[in-house]
Write a protein that holds these residues in place. Structure first.
Motif, PDB file in Angstrom:
ATOM      1  N   SER A  73       0.824  -1.204   0.000  1.00 55.72           N
ATOM      2  CA  SER A  73       0.000   0.000   0.000  1.00 55.72           C
ATOM      3  C   SER A  73       0.863   1.262   0.000  1.00 55.72           C
ATOM      4  O   SER A  73       0.610   2.207  -0.760  1.00 55.72           O
ATOM      5  N   LEU A  74       1.902   1.257   0.841  1.00 60.47           N
ATOM      6  CA  LEU A  74       2.811   2.418   0.875  1.00 60.47           C
ATOM      7  C   LEU A  74       3.569   2.564  -0.441  1.00 60.47           C
ATOM      8  O   LEU A  74       3.753   3.680  -0.927  1.00 60.47           O
ATOM      9  N   GLN A  95       2.559   1.754  -3.365  1.00 61.60           N
ATOM     10  CA  GLN A  95       1.622   2.314  -4.336  1.00 61.60           C
ATOM     11  C   GLN A  95       1.468   3.821  -4.121  1.00 61.60           C
ATOM     12  O   GLN A  95       1.438   4.590  -5.082  1.00 61.60           O
ATOM     13  N   SER A  96       1.394   4.263  -2.867  1.00 60.91           N
ATOM     14  CA  SER A  96       1.280   5.695  -2.582  1.00 60.91           C
ATOM     15  C   SER A  96       2.541   6.443  -2.992  1.00 60.91           C
ATOM     16  O   SER A  96       2.459   7.575  -3.472  1.00 60.91           O
ATOM     17  N   ASN A 113       2.438   6.419  -7.046  1.00 70.33           N
ATOM     18  CA  ASN A 113       1.356   7.171  -7.682  1.00 70.33           C
ATOM     19  C   ASN A 113       0.988   8.470  -6.979  1.00 70.33           C
ATOM     20  O   ASN A 113       0.186   9.236  -7.494  1.00 70.33           O
ATOM     21  N   SER A 154      -0.587  10.279  -3.333  1.00 68.23           N
ATOM     22  CA  SER A 154      -1.829  10.010  -2.606  1.00 68.23           C
ATOM     23  C   SER A 154      -2.423  11.330  -2.126  1.00 68.23           C
ATOM     24  O   SER A 154      -1.743  12.342  -2.068  1.00 68.23           O
ATOM     25  N   GLN A 155      -3.675  11.253  -1.773  1.00 67.12           N
ATOM     26  CA  GLN A 155      -4.353  12.448  -1.284  1.00 67.12           C
ATOM     27  C   GLN A 155      -5.436  12.025  -0.310  1.00 67.12           C
ATOM     28  O   GLN A 155      -6.148  11.052  -0.535  1.00 67.12           O
ATOM     29  N   LYS A 193      -5.223  10.822   2.797  1.00 70.50           N
ATOM     30  CA  LYS A 193      -4.928   9.844   3.851  1.00 70.50           C
ATOM     31  C   LYS A 193      -4.449  10.518   5.131  1.00 70.50           C
ATOM     32  O   LYS A 193      -4.665  10.018   6.220  1.00 70.50           O
ATOM     33  N   SER A 220       3.527  12.097  -6.813  1.00 76.24           N
ATOM     34  CA  SER A 220       3.969  10.784  -7.265  1.00 76.24           C
ATOM     35  C   SER A 220       5.487  10.779  -7.452  1.00 76.24           C
ATOM     36  O   SER A 220       6.106  11.820  -7.650  1.00 76.24           O
TER      37      SER A 220
END
Length: 110
Positions: free
Chosen positions: A70-71, A73-74, A77, A79-80, A82, A90
């Motif tokens: 999950s991290l 991927q963040s 890409n 993230s926003q 969270k 990214s």
């Protein structure tokens, strides 16, 4: 015999949920990646700057078996939402191996 089996099962479960560990070489490489890719401009080990402290991230995901993915991927890409309104940009130009190492490293921060 049943006690030994039970103890082995408990040890296996504990190992599965233990925080990831890194070698000294991996830790040094991850810290260098964080420095050279601007991560430490927004994050610190134990205090909020723009983004959350890495120790807070590790604590939030401590019970999540998919946390590293999950991290990663963040990181790849961005993230926003969270951790507040400010988005994380990214880092798509980093290699997947470097991103995975950074994600695993963040989860080791106490």
């Amino acid at each position: 015999m049943k006690k030994i089996t039970l103890l082995l099962m408990l040890a296996t479960v504990q190992a599965a949920f233990a925080a990831p560990s890194l070698s000294a070489k991996e830790t040094a490489a991850a810290m260098e990646l964080a420095k050279s890719n601007g991560c430490l401009s927004c994050h610190a080990l134990d205090e909020k700057i723009v983004g959350p402290a890495y120790s807070k991230v590790a604590a939030k995901y401590s019970d999540d078996k998919d946390a590293a993915a999950s991290l990663a991927q963040s990181i790849r890409n961005g993230s926003q939402g969270k951790w507040g309104r400010i988005p994380m940009p990214s880092h798509g130009t980093m290699s997947q191996d470097d991103i995975n190492l950074l994600a695993r490293w963040v989860l080791t921060i106490k």
